[in-house]
Design a protein around this motif. Structure first.
Motif, PDB file in Angstrom:
ATOM      1  N   MET A 140       0.675  -1.268  -0.059  1.00  0.00           N
ATOM      2  CA  MET A 140       0.035   0.066  -0.068  1.00  0.00           C
ATOM      3  C   MET A 140       0.793   1.113   0.166  1.00  0.00           C
ATOM      4  O   MET A 140       0.590   2.215  -0.827  1.00  0.00           O
ATOM      5  N   ALA A 141       1.891   1.113   0.890  1.00  0.00           N
ATOM      6  CA  ALA A 141       2.797   2.451   0.612  1.00  0.00           C
ATOM      7  C   ALA A 141       3.503   2.533  -0.477  1.00  0.00           C
ATOM      8  O   ALA A 141       3.430   3.703  -0.916  1.00  0.00           O
ATOM      9  N   ALA A 142       4.000   1.533  -1.196  1.00  0.00           N
ATOM     10  CA  ALA A 142       4.432   1.856  -2.539  1.00  0.00           C
ATOM     11  C   ALA A 142       3.622   2.457  -3.522  1.00  0.00           C
ATOM     12  O   ALA A 142       4.027   3.168  -4.356  1.00  0.00           O
ATOM     13  N   PHE A 143       2.074   1.915  -3.483  1.00  0.00           N
ATOM     14  CA  PHE A 143       1.278   2.447  -4.267  1.00  0.00           C
ATOM     15  C   PHE A 143       0.963   3.769  -3.907  1.00  0.00           C
ATOM     16  O   PHE A 143       0.881   4.631  -4.747  1.00  0.00           O
ATOM     17  N   ALA A 144       0.899   4.375  -2.889  1.00  0.00           N
ATOM     18  CA  ALA A 144       0.640   5.696  -2.325  1.00  0.00           C
ATOM     19  C   ALA A 144       2.072   6.431  -2.726  1.00  0.00           C
ATOM     20  O   ALA A 144       1.725   7.717  -3.073  1.00  0.00           O
ATOM     21  N   GLN A 145       3.137   6.251  -2.737  1.00  0.00           N
ATOM     22  CA  GLN A 145       4.272   6.627  -3.247  1.00  0.00           C
ATOM     23  C   GLN A 145       4.418   6.892  -4.585  1.00  0.00           C
ATOM     24  O   GLN A 145       5.345   7.531  -5.047  1.00  0.00           O
ATOM     25  N   GLY A 161      -3.238  13.588   8.029  1.00  0.00           N
ATOM     26  CA  GLY A 161      -3.176  12.372   7.712  1.00  0.00           C
ATOM     27  C   GLY A 161      -1.729  11.993   8.125  1.00  0.00           C
ATOM     28  O   GLY A 161      -1.339  10.939   9.057  1.00  0.00           O
ATOM     29  N   GLU A 162      -0.695  12.981   8.254  1.00  0.00           N
ATOM     30  CA  GLU A 162       0.776  12.683   8.532  1.00  0.00           C
ATOM     31  C   GLU A 162       0.728  12.572  10.043  1.00  0.00           C
ATOM     32  O   GLU A 162       1.478  11.810  10.637  1.00  0.00           O
ATOM     33  N   VAL A 185       0.871   6.587   3.369  1.00  0.00           N
ATOM     34  CA  VAL A 185      -0.572   5.922   3.170  1.00  0.00           C
ATOM     35  C   VAL A 185      -1.600   6.849   3.764  1.00  0.00           C
ATOM     36  O   VAL A 185      -2.325   7.265   3.333  1.00  0.00           O
ATOM     37  N   MET A 186      -1.179   7.249   5.075  1.00  0.00           N
ATOM     38  CA  MET A 186      -1.987   8.315   5.617  1.00  0.00           C
ATOM     39  C   MET A 186      -2.397   9.553   5.030  1.00  0.00           C
ATOM     40  O   MET A 186      -3.306  10.316   4.978  1.00  0.00           O
TER      41      MET A 186
END
Lengths: 171, 171
Positions: free
Chosen positions: A1-6, B72-73, B93-94
């Protein structure tokens, strides 16, 4: 998910989709305007955001790749730290090539996971990733903030006229 | 180390979606009003109103999106320990969730609430609900001399809507 958001392209695709749903809905339920105006504005906003999304998805990859090529060429040719930049960019490109050349889906997934892990450990990969994401950001701004408004004026105005004139004729 | 090099390193380390969203919003906030103000098909007052409205939409959109991204952060800070890899991932993500929430719900909602009041203060003498006045050069022309039978049978452009004339239009 983090890779997607980044990843810029993924984040912007989701954001534009949400805009395409949220904005027309809010216009449609606005109490300040009459029914016909709301329908017109909501349709226009829906078409505009959908147009933006289509345009973005169609052109982001070719534009992004060309901008990345240009930027990495400039970084490699830098007089102050060209050799260092070349080493870092070659390392990043080699890792990307490993993912690209994976034969099966599982292999690709494993390679991607390994690459994401490497990005947090190996500081040398950050420069390449940064150049790639910066080229993605520049391409996104070029498509959504410059091309989309100009092209929509050419394409969507006649479409809107056609839809609402046809409705008027039907009435 | 040049500015671009530093920027690439920062983005490569942690690419927050808020960077791109802010860049697009600033780009749109500049390009869309310029396109509206230079649209010669509209009356001067309608053009000014549309451009101001588009500018104000971005004025509301930019701080709202920024605030929700930062919120979010902050939420990520309370969920994970600062300085860890998990924190960086949670941060991205947040921040992404905050931006999505702003784009899909809060920005259109705030625009619906504040826009009529802001526009009334900026252009108190302009009524977007009024039927559009013809362009100055159109007023001089006599319809019998300029319009053919075919054009008289067609429907006039749809200009009576509140949104059509006040900036909720595609540019």
């Amino acid at each position: 998910m983090a890779a997607f958001a980044q990843t810029t392209a993924c984040a912007i695709t989701v954001e534009t989709t949400l805009k395409a749903l949220g904005r027309p809905a809010f216009i449609y339920y606005d109490k300040h305007a009459n029914n016909r105006s709301k329908k017109y504005a909501a349709t226009k906003e829906l078409l505009y955001q959908s147009f933006c999304l289509g345009l973005y998805l169609s052109f982001i990859n070719p534009i992004k790749n060309n901008v990345y090529k240009f930027m990495s060429k400039k970084a490699r040719a830098s007089k102050t730290n060209g050799a260092e930049n070349t080493r870092k960019l070659d390392l990043f490109d080699a890792e990307l090539l490993k993912i690209k050349n994976a034969k099966s889906k599982d292999e690709k997934k494993l390679a991607q996971e390994r690459f994401n892990k490497l990005l947090t450990i190996n500081k040398d990969l950050r420069f390449g990733k940064g150049v790639r994401e910066l080229s993605s950001i520049l391409s996104t701004v070029f498509i959504l903030a410059l091309c989309a408004p100009i092209l929509s004026q050419i394409i969507l105005h006649p479409v809107m006229n056609m839809i609402f004139h046809d409705k008027k004729k039907a009435q | 180390m040049t500015f671009i090099h530093k920027l690439c390193e920062t983005i490569g380390e942690n690419n927050k979606p808020i960077y791109t969203v802010m860049a697009i919003a600033c780009g749109k906030g500049t390009v869309r009003p310029i396109l509206s103000i230079t649209d010669k098909k509209e009356a001067p007052d309608a053009r000014k109103y549309a451009a101001l409205r588009e500018l104000m939409t971005e004025f509301i959109g930019v701080p709202t999106t920024l605030a929700f991204g930062l919120l979010g952060e902050q939420a990520a800070k309370s969920l994970t320990q600062k300085g860890t890899i998990k924190y960086k991932r949670a941060n991205a993500v947040m921040s992404f969730f905050g931006i999505c929430l702003a784009a899909g719900y809060f920005v259109p909602k705030f625009c619906n609430i504040f826009m009529p009041h802001v526009m009334k203060k900026l252009m108190p003498n302009y009524d977007p609900n009024a039927v559009s006045a013809p362009m100055p050069n159109q007023r001089i022309k006599s319809p019998s001399k300029t319009k053919s039978v075919k054009s008289l049978n067609s429907y006039p452009p749809y200009t009576g809507s509140i949104y059509h004339r006040n900036g909720m239009k595609v540019v």
